[in-house]
Design a protein around this motif. Structure first.
Motif, PDB file in Angstrom:
ATOM      1  N   VAL A  77       5.581 -43.909   0.227  1.00 41.01           N
ATOM      2  CA  VAL A  77       4.482 -44.831   0.215  1.00 41.01           C
ATOM      3  C   VAL A  77       5.176 -46.207   0.249  1.00 41.01           C
ATOM      4  CG1 VAL A  77       2.657 -45.830  -0.955  1.00 41.01           C
ATOM      5  CG2 VAL A  77       3.015 -43.389  -1.166  1.00 41.01           C
ATOM      6  N   ALA A  81       4.958 -49.346   3.243  1.00 43.16           N
ATOM      7  CA  ALA A  81       4.385 -50.626   2.765  1.00 43.16           C
ATOM      8  C   ALA A  81       5.409 -51.718   2.974  1.00 43.16           C
ATOM      9  CB  ALA A  81       4.121 -50.726   1.332  1.00 43.16           C
ATOM     10  N   LYS A  84       5.546 -52.779   6.758  1.00 44.84           N
ATOM     11  CA  LYS A  84       4.354 -53.641   7.294  1.00 44.84           C
ATOM     12  C   LYS A  84       4.615 -55.150   6.517  1.00 44.84           C
ATOM     13  CE  LYS A  84       1.423 -49.867   8.122  1.00 44.84           C
ATOM     14  NZ  LYS A  84       2.338 -48.828   8.523  1.00 44.84           N
ATOM     15  N   ARG A 130      -3.550 -56.034  13.142  1.00 40.16           N
ATOM     16  CA  ARG A 130      -3.591 -54.491  12.711  1.00 40.16           C
ATOM     17  C   ARG A 130      -2.780 -54.047  11.617  1.00 40.16           C
ATOM     18  NH1 ARG A 130       0.153 -50.138  12.264  1.00 40.16           N
ATOM     19  NH2 ARG A 130      -1.321 -48.416  13.391  1.00 40.16           N
ATOM     20  N   PHE A 145      -8.544 -48.507  -8.070  1.00 38.48           N
ATOM     21  CA  PHE A 145      -7.554 -47.840  -8.877  1.00 38.48           C
ATOM     22  C   PHE A 145      -7.522 -48.703 -10.388  1.00 38.48           C
ATOM     23  CE2 PHE A 145      -3.032 -47.044 -10.362  1.00 38.48           C
ATOM     24  CZ  PHE A 145      -3.448 -45.527 -10.948  1.00 38.48           C
ATOM     25  N   HIS A 174      -6.465 -41.774   6.769  1.00 40.25           N
ATOM     26  CA  HIS A 174      -5.052 -40.877   6.810  1.00 40.25           C
ATOM     27  C   HIS A 174      -5.330 -39.399   7.257  1.00 40.25           C
ATOM     28  CE1 HIS A 174      -3.172 -43.658   3.461  1.00 40.25           C
ATOM     29  NE2 HIS A 174      -3.009 -44.180   4.630  1.00 40.25           N
ATOM     30  N   ILE A 178      -0.697 -36.510   5.411  1.00 42.35           N
ATOM     31  CA  ILE A 178      -0.524 -37.630   4.388  1.00 42.35           C
ATOM     32  C   ILE A 178      -1.544 -37.397   3.268  1.00 42.35           C
ATOM     33  CG2 ILE A 178      -0.719 -40.158   3.948  1.00 42.35           C
ATOM     34  CD1 ILE A 178       0.550 -40.692   6.676  1.00 42.35           C
ATOM     35  N   ALA A 182      -0.054 -37.217  -0.508  1.00 41.84           N
ATOM     36  CA  ALA A 182      -0.334 -38.044  -1.820  1.00 41.84           C
ATOM     37  C   ALA A 182      -1.092 -37.440  -2.604  1.00 41.84           C
ATOM     38  CB  ALA A 182      -1.436 -39.222  -0.781  1.00 41.84           C
ATOM     39  N   PHE A 186       0.289 -37.851  -6.519  1.00 43.26           N
ATOM     40  CA  PHE A 186      -0.197 -38.394  -7.864  1.00 43.26           C
ATOM     41  C   PHE A 186      -0.029 -37.616  -9.157  1.00 43.26           C
ATOM     42  CE2 PHE A 186      -3.601 -39.848  -4.463  1.00 43.26           C
ATOM     43  CZ  PHE A 186      -2.966 -40.944  -4.187  1.00 43.26           C
ATOM     44  N   LEU A 189       2.202 -39.268 -11.549  1.00 36.28           N
ATOM     45  CA  LEU A 189       2.023 -40.541 -12.173  1.00 36.28           C
ATOM     46  C   LEU A 189       2.197 -40.323 -13.738  1.00 36.28           C
ATOM     47  CD1 LEU A 189      -1.028 -41.830 -10.236  1.00 36.28           C
ATOM     48  CD2 LEU A 189       1.139 -42.798 -10.343  1.00 36.28           C
ATOM     49  N   PHE A 195       1.697 -46.126 -18.193  1.00 38.65           N
ATOM     50  CA  PHE A 195       1.670 -46.966 -17.158  1.00 38.65           C
ATOM     51  C   PHE A 195       1.317 -48.360 -17.672  1.00 38.65           C
ATOM     52  CE2 PHE A 195       0.166 -45.264 -13.177  1.00 38.65           C
ATOM     53  CZ  PHE A 195      -0.023 -46.430 -12.250  1.00 38.65           C
ATOM     54  N   MET A 199       3.899 -51.817 -17.014  1.00 36.10           N
ATOM     55  CA  MET A 199       3.290 -52.988 -16.560  1.00 36.10           C
ATOM     56  C   MET A 199       3.861 -54.277 -17.118  1.00 36.10           C
ATOM     57  SD  MET A 199      -0.753 -52.145 -15.945  1.00 36.10           S
ATOM     58  CE  MET A 199      -1.414 -51.024 -14.981  1.00 36.10           C
TER      59      MET A 199
HETATM   60  C1  LIG Z   1       0.610 -45.965  -8.339  1.00 38.69           C
HETATM   61  C2  LIG Z   1       1.236 -45.642  -7.216  1.00 38.69           C
HETATM   62  C3  LIG Z   1       0.486 -44.855  -6.466  1.00 38.69           C
HETATM   63  C4  LIG Z   1       0.599 -45.066  -5.053  1.00 38.69           C
HETATM   64  C5  LIG Z   1      -0.301 -44.375  -4.289  1.00 38.69           C
HETATM   65  C6  LIG Z   1      -1.082 -45.360  -3.119  1.00 38.69           C
HETATM   66  C7  LIG Z   1      -1.981 -44.519  -2.320  1.00 38.69           C
HETATM   67  C8  LIG Z   1      -1.371 -43.661  -1.221  1.00 38.69           C
HETATM   68  C9  LIG Z   1      -1.097 -43.915   0.097  1.00 38.69           C
HETATM   69  C10 LIG Z   1      -0.295 -42.961   0.898  1.00 38.69           C
HETATM   70  C11 LIG Z   1       0.430 -43.791   1.934  1.00 38.69           C
HETATM   71  C12 LIG Z   1       1.347 -42.914   2.763  1.00 38.69           C
HETATM   72  C13 LIG Z   1       2.388 -43.606   3.730  1.00 38.69           C
HETATM   73  C14 LIG Z   1       2.049 -43.890   5.169  1.00 38.69           C
HETATM   74  C15 LIG Z   1       1.230 -44.330   5.548  1.00 38.69           C
HETATM   75  C16 LIG Z   1       0.675 -44.741   6.901  1.00 38.69           C
HETATM   76  O1  LIG Z   1       0.540 -43.564   7.546  1.00 38.69           O
HETATM   77  C17 LIG Z   1      -0.387 -45.567   7.006  1.00 38.69           C
HETATM   78  C18 LIG Z   1      -0.961 -45.931   8.304  1.00 38.69           C
HETATM   79  O2  LIG Z   1       0.011 -46.610   9.015  1.00 38.69           O
HETATM   80  P1  LIG Z   1      -0.089 -46.692  10.393  1.00 38.69           P
HETATM   81  O3  LIG Z   1      -1.438 -47.037  11.235  1.00 38.69           O
HETATM   82  O4  LIG Z   1       0.981 -47.759  10.714  1.00 38.69           O
HETATM   83  O5  LIG Z   1       0.578 -45.375  10.928  1.00 38.69           O
HETATM   84  N1  LIG Z   1      -0.231 -46.840   6.042  1.00 38.69           N
HETATM   85  C19 LIG Z   1      -1.109 -47.265   5.274  1.00 38.69           C
HETATM   86  O6  LIG Z   1      -2.269 -46.906   5.259  1.00 38.69           O
HETATM   87  C20 LIG Z   1      -0.687 -48.223   4.479  1.00 38.69           C
HETATM   88  C21 LIG Z   1      -0.218 -47.752   3.105  1.00 38.69           C
HETATM   89  C22 LIG Z   1       0.194 -48.925   2.193  1.00 38.69           C
HETATM   90  C23 LIG Z   1       0.401 -48.377   0.809  1.00 38.69           C
HETATM   91  C24 LIG Z   1       0.751 -49.405  -0.161  1.00 38.69           C
HETATM   92  C25 LIG Z   1       0.510 -48.773  -1.438  1.00 38.69           C
HETATM   93  C26 LIG Z   1       0.982 -49.573  -2.412  1.00 38.69           C
HETATM   94  C27 LIG Z   1       0.778 -49.099  -3.685  1.00 38.69           C
HETATM   95  C28 LIG Z   1       1.216 -50.209  -4.991  1.00 38.69           C
HETATM   96  C29 LIG Z   1       1.321 -49.617  -6.126  1.00 38.69           C
HETATM   97  C30 LIG Z   1       1.132 -50.490  -7.311  1.00 38.69           C
HETATM   98  C31 LIG Z   1       0.447 -50.037  -8.402  1.00 38.69           C
HETATM   99  C32 LIG Z   1      -0.055 -51.072  -9.577  1.00 38.69           C
HETATM  100  C33 LIG Z   1      -0.853 -50.321 -10.322  1.00 38.69           C
HETATM  101  C34 LIG Z   1      -0.727 -50.778 -11.474  1.00 38.69           C
END
Ligand SMILES: CCCCCCCCCCCCC/C=C/[C@@H](O)[C@H](COP(=O)(O)O)NC(=O)CCCCCCCCCCCCCCC
Length: 238
Positions: A77, A81, A84, A130, A145, A174, A178, A182, A186, A189, A195, A199
């Motif tokens: 993940v 990020a 991007k 985008r 969340f 997604h 993915i 994901a 999870f 965690l 958690f 912080m």
């Molecule tokens: C607490 C940690 C849990 C983090 C879970 C985050 C949700 C799961 C997201 C799964 C993203 C998998 C990675 C791939 C994504 C890409 O395919 C997909 C599409 O991109 P594309 O159109 O260029 O192909 N990318 C995305 O949708 C952008 C995902 C960016 C995820 C950034 C998540 C950052 C999380 C920061 C955690 C901070 C936690 C703070 C809480 C106290």
């Protein structure tokens, strides 16, 4: 993204997780989620009618640092990020950096210059519009969340809160692989109390109070971006 490295990364992570999880170096010791969330306050401009891209990215960089303290299981993940964030930082540092100073100016500049692929990724596969849309969708997950964490009871499962927030936001964009990866991640965690400790804000009561103060700013940033993207018909960029 191909399946093999994706699952390989998870397997390798699970081996490392016990020794890496919650271990912080001295720089990370100073890490505090309050400061990260303040970036989302300081990126609001002109009575919440615009957003400063630089501060928006500062907020994201802090969130990624936070996620990195949760163990390598989330590195897939964090890598996405970071990619991007870097795309956006390159625009900011580039010759037309001034055009990327705010979200409004970026959208105007890219749309008027035909710099956005609207239906299919082709000549502008990584436009600012985008790329920021992907972060914007992830911000919705974060908002949901953190709100769930704030209002949850002490014995709530963070994996459940996280996957509910994910299913109501990012999961809709997604593919299956993915979503599955994901949902497995999870489970890694930490508990709600751990958690809150990571912080680095204070006791659970103080964390809850801080979230109550900070989340409205995250919502304002989200709402402004959503409205801008609706107005310009940008919510489905490929
Ligand atoms: C607490 C940690 C849990 C983090 C879970 C985050 C949700 C799961 C997201 C799964 C993203 C998998 C990675 C791939 C994504 C890409 O395919 C997909 C599409 O991109 P594309 O159109 O260029 O192909 N990318 C995305 O949708 C952008 C995902 C960016 C995820 C950034 C998540 C950052 C999380 C920061 C955690 C901070 C936690 C703070 C809480 C106290």
């Amino acid at each position: 993204m191909c399946a093999k490295p994706f699952f390989f990364c998870l397997l390798r992570s699970s081996n490392n997780i016990l020794c890496n999880r919650f271990k912080m170096d001295s720089a990370e010791d100073k890490f505090c989620l309050r400061e990260v969330l303040v970036s989302f306050k300081s990126c609001l401009l002109n009575d919440d009618k615009d957003v400063l891209v630089e501060h928006y990215l500062t907020g994201w960089k802090g969130l990624v640092r936070f996620m990195n303290t949760l163990g390598t299981v989330f590195s897939f993940v964090s890598k996405d990020a970071v990619t991007k964030i870097q795309i956006m930082e390159n625009y900011l540092k580039g010759d037309n950096g001034e055009r990327y100073r705010t979200l409004r100016s970026m959208v105007e500049y890219e749309l008027s210059g035909n710099l956005v692929d609207l239906t299919k990724r082709s000549s502008h596969p990584d436009s600012g519009c985008r790329t920021l849309l992907r972060l914007h969708r992830a911000l919705r997950w974060l908002q949901l969340f953190l709100e769930k964490l704030r209002t949850s009871s002490e014995d709530s499962k963070t994996s459940t809160l996280c996957s509910e927030a994910y299913n109501d936001s990012l999961a809709n964009y997604h593919p299956w692989l993915i979503r599955k990866t994901a949902s497995v991640a999870f489970f890694a965690l930490p508990t709600r109390n751990t958690f809150f400790e990571v912080m680095n804000v204070g006791s659970p009561d103080v964390v809850v109070e801080m979230l109550g103060e900070a989340l409205p700013y995250v919502s304002k940033v989200y709402d402004f971006t959503q409205e801008l993207y609706v107005q310009r018909n940008l919510l489905d960029l490929p």
